[in-house]
Design a protein around this motif. Structure first.
Motif, PDB file in Angstrom:
ATOM      1  N   UNK A  11      13.217   6.893  -1.673  1.00 36.02           N
ATOM      2  CA  UNK A  11      14.336   7.541  -0.965  1.00 36.02           C
ATOM      3  C   UNK A  11      14.347   7.150   0.514  1.00 36.02           C
ATOM      4  N   UNK A  12      15.508   6.744   1.007  1.00 35.27           N
ATOM      5  CA  UNK A  12      15.663   6.394   2.427  1.00 35.27           C
ATOM      6  C   UNK A  12      16.312   7.566   3.170  1.00 35.27           C
ATOM      7  N   UNK A  13      16.289   7.480   4.490  1.00 35.35           N
ATOM      8  CA  UNK A  13      16.914   8.555   5.291  1.00 35.35           C
ATOM      9  C   UNK A  13      18.406   8.677   4.967  1.00 35.35           C
ATOM     10  N   UNK A  30       9.766  10.972   3.932  1.00 33.30           N
ATOM     11  CA  UNK A  30       8.456  11.302   3.351  1.00 33.30           C
ATOM     12  C   UNK A  30       8.501  11.295   1.821  1.00 33.30           C
ATOM     13  N   UNK A  31       9.601  11.770   1.235  1.00 32.30           N
ATOM     14  CA  UNK A  31       9.740  11.714  -0.232  1.00 32.30           C
ATOM     15  C   UNK A  31       9.729  10.269  -0.715  1.00 32.30           C
ATOM     16  N   UNK A  32      10.399   9.407   0.029  1.00 34.73           N
ATOM     17  CA  UNK A  32      10.439   7.984  -0.337  1.00 34.73           C
ATOM     18  C   UNK A  32       9.054   7.350  -0.316  1.00 34.73           C
ATOM     19  N   UNK A  33       8.257   7.737   0.683  1.00 35.14           N
ATOM     20  CA  UNK A  33       6.871   7.235   0.758  1.00 35.14           C
ATOM     21  C   UNK A  33       6.089   7.719  -0.462  1.00 35.14           C
ATOM     22  N   UNK A  34       6.254   9.002  -0.801  1.00 41.01           N
ATOM     23  CA  UNK A  34       5.560   9.558  -1.973  1.00 41.01           C
ATOM     24  C   UNK A  34       5.989   8.817  -3.242  1.00 41.01           C
ATOM     25  N   UNK A  38       3.579   6.846  -5.660  1.00 43.42           N
ATOM     26  CA  UNK A  38       3.527   7.212  -7.084  1.00 43.42           C
ATOM     27  C   UNK A  38       3.762   5.980  -7.964  1.00 43.42           C
ATOM     28  N   UNK A  39       4.667   5.112  -7.523  1.00 39.80           N
ATOM     29  CA  UNK A  39       4.921   3.874  -8.284  1.00 39.80           C
ATOM     30  C   UNK A  39       3.644   3.046  -8.371  1.00 39.80           C
ATOM     31  N   UNK A  40       2.928   2.947  -7.245  1.00 38.22           N
ATOM     32  CA  UNK A  40       1.653   2.225  -7.230  1.00 38.22           C
ATOM     33  C   UNK A  40       0.636   2.864  -8.165  1.00 38.22           C
ATOM     34  N   UNK A  63       8.573  -1.381   3.168  1.00 33.58           N
ATOM     35  CA  UNK A  63       7.608  -0.268   3.200  1.00 33.58           C
ATOM     36  C   UNK A  63       7.275   0.221   1.798  1.00 33.58           C
ATOM     37  N   UNK A  64       8.276   0.240   0.925  1.00 30.18           N
ATOM     38  CA  UNK A  64       8.025   0.664  -0.460  1.00 30.18           C
ATOM     39  C   UNK A  64       6.988  -0.240  -1.102  1.00 30.18           C
ATOM     40  N   UNK A  65       7.171  -1.545  -0.916  1.00 23.90           N
ATOM     41  CA  UNK A  65       6.207  -2.497  -1.486  1.00 23.90           C
ATOM     42  C   UNK A  65       4.825  -2.267  -0.887  1.00 23.90           C
TER      43      UNK A  65
END
Ligand SMILES: O=C(O)[C@@H](CO)OP(=O)(O)O
Length: 249
Positions: A11-13, A30-34, A38-40, A63-65
């Motif tokens: 999730x992005x801003x 922060x949800x997007x980071x989580x 979680x994907x990892x 950042x997601x990667x």
């Protein structure tokens, strides 16, 4: 057989604010980071290994990667950034609220702008401060290569050459690829891989931060495809993406 994993950014801003994003370079929430971490965790738990990663030049995918690889303890893997994996350019809609636009123009028009194959949103002007043509990350491109708007067909026209010239040869040579990208650059690739018609691609929505695993045969034709994690949660997340373009009740 080959394995290819596609991952839409967390999730992005502007996902959170329900704004059309396109080439605007917004951060993860922060949800997007989580979601990325979680994907990892999911990939690690199922024993996935990769040789090479691809992502766009937009930080929500980058950042997601990174978060995904960090969770897998694989930050040392090589990463290739390609502008062709960027989100579809959303033209003059970039920055505007999706539900507000549906209120103003109707749900059907917003669905056409969001999901139709060949109708682009209204273009930015080159003078618009939102235009990315002077952004240094695109300095190697010609003026025309930096879009002022795109429909999915235009996105397919830049994603597929990257597939044929770089991704597919790497996969054929035995490399296991993880590709972190965006909702519509992934729809472009999924449309091609799964042979989805121009009409049916309208109904395809990609959830944030959930690995999509393809098993490909020697000709790189899909023989299996699955999202990791709970199937009901995946379906609910995809339905929530679809609903973002509806006017508020
Ligand atoms: O705004 C965007 O850039 C995309 C992805 O977030 O949105 P949509 O799902 O409406 O294509």
């Amino acid at each position: 057989m080959h394995t290819l994993v596609l991952l839409r950014h967390g999730e992005s801003t502007w996902n959170l604010e329900n704004r059309f994003t396109g080439w605007t370079d917004v951060d993860l929430t922060p949800t997007g980071v989580t979601q990325a971490r979680d994907a990892g965790r999911l990939l690690k738990a199922e024993g996935f290994e990769f040789d090479l990663c691809y992502t766009s030049v937009l930080k929500r995918a980058i950042w997601t990667l990174w978060h995904c690889l960090d969770t897998m303890d694989r930050t040392w893997l090589p990463v290739v950034n390609r502008w062709q994996l960027n989100e579809r350019h959303y033209g003059a809609l970039q920055g505007l609220n999706k539900a507000d636009m549906a209120q103003q123009y109707g749900d059907a028009q917003v669905l056409v702008w969001r999901r139709s194959y060949d109708t682009p949103p209204p273009p930015l002007t080159a003078e618009d401060p939102r235009c990315e043509r002077s952004d240094p990350r695109y300095s190697g491109l010609s003026t025309e290569q930096v879009p002022l708007t795109e429909c999915l067909k235009d996105t397919v026209a830049r994603v597929l050459p990257l597939w044929h010239e770089e991704l597919a040869p790497q996969i054929r040579s035995g490399k296991r690829l993880l590709v972190a990208a965006h909702g519509n650059s992934m729809r472009a690739l999924v449309k091609y891989l799964d042979g989805i018609s121009d009409a049916d691609i309208v109904g395809v929505n990609i959830p944030n931060g959930i690995p999509l695993v393809y098993t490909l045969d020697v000709d790189l034709k899909p023989v299996a495809k699955r999202y990791l994690g709970d199937a009901e949660a995946v379906a609910a997340a995809a339905a929530a993406v679809a609903a973002q373009g509806q006017a508020r009740p």
